[in-house]
Design an enzyme around this catalytic site. Structure first.
Site, PDB file in Angstrom:
ATOM      1  N   SER A 163     -43.083  19.208 -38.052  1.00 25.47           N
ATOM      2  CA  SER A 163     -43.997  18.084 -38.252  1.00 25.47           C
ATOM      3  C   SER A 163     -45.398  18.409 -37.770  1.00 25.47           C
ATOM      4  CB  SER A 163     -43.497  16.847 -37.497  1.00 25.47           C
ATOM      5  OG  SER A 163     -44.404  15.778 -37.712  1.00 25.47           O
ATOM      6  N   LYS A 174     -35.598  15.169 -37.738  1.00 23.61           N
ATOM      7  CA  LYS A 174     -36.879  15.145 -38.463  1.00 23.61           C
ATOM      8  C   LYS A 174     -36.907  13.986 -39.462  1.00 23.61           C
ATOM      9  CE  LYS A 174     -40.921  16.456 -39.995  1.00 23.61           C
ATOM     10  NZ  LYS A 174     -41.186  15.882 -41.269  1.00 23.61           N
ATOM     11  N   HIS A 186     -37.578  10.925 -37.546  1.00 23.93           N
ATOM     12  CA  HIS A 186     -39.006  10.980 -37.183  1.00 23.93           C
ATOM     13  C   HIS A 186     -39.833  10.400 -38.328  1.00 23.93           C
ATOM     14  CE1 HIS A 186     -42.906  12.958 -37.787  1.00 23.93           C
ATOM     15  NE2 HIS A 186     -43.024  13.021 -36.471  1.00 23.93           N
ATOM     16  N   ASN A 187     -39.511  10.822 -39.540  1.00 21.72           N
ATOM     17  CA  ASN A 187     -40.274  10.350 -40.694  1.00 21.72           C
ATOM     18  C   ASN A 187     -40.035   8.866 -40.955  1.00 21.72           C
ATOM     19  OD1 ASN A 187     -40.970  13.035 -40.873  1.00 21.72           O
ATOM     20  ND2 ASN A 187     -40.859  13.084 -43.089  1.00 21.72           N
ATOM     21  N   GLU A 227     -42.220   7.202 -38.699  1.00 22.35           N
ATOM     22  CA  GLU A 227     -43.574   7.422 -39.241  1.00 22.35           C
ATOM     23  C   GLU A 227     -43.875   6.405 -40.353  1.00 22.35           C
ATOM     24  OE1 GLU A 227     -44.448  11.593 -40.502  1.00 22.35           O
ATOM     25  OE2 GLU A 227     -44.783  10.742 -42.484  1.00 22.35           O
TER      26      GLU A 227
END
Ligand code: 6PG
Length: 472
Positions: free
Chosen positions: A134, A188, A191-192, A195
């Site tokens: 990232s 990940k 995480h997105n 986000e």
């Protein structure tokens, strides 16, 4: 091809934006890098643009030469589109590799695919690593946050290089081996998801100020700029402030005013949501953000509906800047709490033993959601966590306590004035549900039993019971 070097420490396949930036980052940290690309024509262009690394990087048009140029056991990082291209590359490169070599997929991949690929290579002597990277192009070049899955063997190979190129938070590298097979890609993906929710909530506050407050982009941008130096300090608030103050050189208009209100997506937000639902978890804020992107693409329908649908708006005073800042803070906490809840549920389901504190720590620098809040979240996970739930950590619940009424006011004003705030509303609804010991699911159970004899639990007697539905 140009520039022969001694056997390379790492191979990078794929010289698109992210692959090129990572290759340069490795070289800049003193590692020797072999590079290649599907379109061989790109290789010399890339090397010629980085003459400072002439002794560190070497390009190969032939895959076999590329593989031979890497020190065994080999570490080969693929920065190519996820999905079929990755499967095709594994098949092509497999016969050229030897026992102990590691293939890394550094793209955004569906963790289910990463688990499948790991299982397929299991027993072949080759290793597969799904690694979430990232930070965009700048992060990749100067210090990304990286979430690594795969075997301990691969991590031993990769660790010194990954730690060298990673972003640093107070000197600590923002990378770690988080678990086997798909763990890195799953983290990940979540995480997105976080986000997506954070970006959506920032956009909702922008919308309230634009449509109800009548403010110009630059004015809203200045507000985000102020917020970026306070408790909301974060990359996303910072870039939002800068983006709103940017001007289109073609027209002299604010950049955001020339951009069509349609947002695309590549899939990670949706994957987070799908996996959360499969795990029986709520990801209502991420759903709101993914859904809002979907609705945004129905532009023609919205333009047609605008004059046709009566809004029934009720005038209300715009919330204060402090209320909006608090709303963003409360909602950001709740978005992270939903994300971490998904992570702990997946960790249990797949037996990954994910270290939540470590995940929060490696998100403190380099990645898109980096923020000062993540430092507090990491500390909360390092301490005792009641019910394993972030919102019950004393420091976090105190932050929520001072900010939640701001969220309530913002959502209330938005509801009255007809301003859509799907992610902020979802945050508040989830908070209010979790904050009540007595909910309303007894009514759901009554209905289920009434029409389908599904049974229910009683408060006074254990076991499964059926109601006397004799009222009608
Ligand atoms: C990152 C980002 C990145 C992602 C873009 C675009 O952590 O660096 O999450 O991986 O690809 O943000 O994603 P969408 O196209 O789905 O918005």
């Amino acid at each position: 091809m140009a520039h022969e070097i001694a056997l390379a420490d790492i191979g990078v396949y794929g010289l698109g934006t992210m692959g090129s930036a990572l290759a340069l980052n490795f070289a800049g940290k003193g590692f020797s890098v072999a590079v290649t690309n599907r379109e061989a024509g790109w290789i010399d262009d890339f090397l010629n643009e980085a003459p400072e690394f002439v002794d560190k990087m070497s390009g190969y048009a032939e895959l076999a030469d590329f593989v031979q140029a890497i020190k065994a056991p080999r570490t080969i990082l693929f920065m190519i589109p996820s999905g079929k291209p990755m499967d095709a590359m594994i098949e092509t490169i497999k016969p050229l590799l030897s026992e102990g070599d590691t293939i890394i997929d550094g793209g955004n991949a569906d963790f289910n695919e990463t688990r499948r690929r790991s299982a397929e290579l299991d027993g072949t002597g080759l290793h597969f690593v799904g690694m979430g990277v990232s930070g965009g192009e700048d992060g990749a070049r100067h210090g990304p946050s990286m979430m690594v899955g795969g075997t301990a063997h691969s991590w031993t190979q990769l660790k010194p290089m990954a730690e060298a190129i990673a972003a640093k938070f107070e000197g600590e590298p923002c990378v770690d081996h988080l678990g086997p097979d798909g763990a890195g890609h799953f983290v990940k993906t979540v995480h997105n998801g976080i986000e997506y929710a954070d970006m959506q909530m920032i956009s909702e506050i922008y919308g309230l100020l634009r449509d109800q407050g009548g403010q110009e982009p630059a004015e809203i941008g200045q507000m985000f700029e102020r917020w970026a130096t306070g408790p909301l300090s974060s990359y996303l608030i910072e870039i939002s402030g800068a983006a709103l103050q940017s001007v289109d050189s073609k027209t002299g208009q604010p950049m955001v005013d020339v951009i069509l209100d349609k947002a695309g997506q590549k899939g990670t937000g949706r994957w987070t949501l799908v996996e959360a639902l499969k795990l029986g978890q709520s990801a209502s804020m991420i759903e709101a953000a993914v859904g809002a992107r979907g609705w945004s693409s129905e532009k023609d329908m919205r333009v047609a509906a605008d004059p046709l649908l009566e809004k029934g708006a009720i005038p209300a005073e715009l919330p204060t800047e402090k209320d909006m800042e608090n709303a963003m803070m409360a909602a950001r906490i709740l978005g992270h709490a939903q994300g971490f809840r998904i992570l702990s549920s997946a960790s249990e389901e797949f037996d990954w033993a994910l270290d939540m504190a470590r995940i929060a720590e490696i998100w403190r620098a380099g990645c898109i959601i980096r923020s000062s809040l993540l430092d507090e979240i990491a500390a909360a996970f390092r301490a005792e966590l009641p019910f394993d739930h972030l919102i019950l950590a004393p420091a976090i619940s105190e932050l929520l306590a001072v900010s939640i009424s701001g969220l309530r006011r913002v959502v209330a004003v938005a509801a009255l004035t007809g301003q859509p705030v799907p992610a902020l509303s979802a945050a508040l609804a989830w908070h209010d549900t979790m904050a009540r010991g007595r909910g309303t699911a007894n009514m759901i159970q009554a209905q289920r039993d009434f029409f389908g004899a599904h049974g229910f639990e009683r408060m006074d007697v254990e076991g499964k019971h059926y109601g006397d539905w004799n009222a009608v």
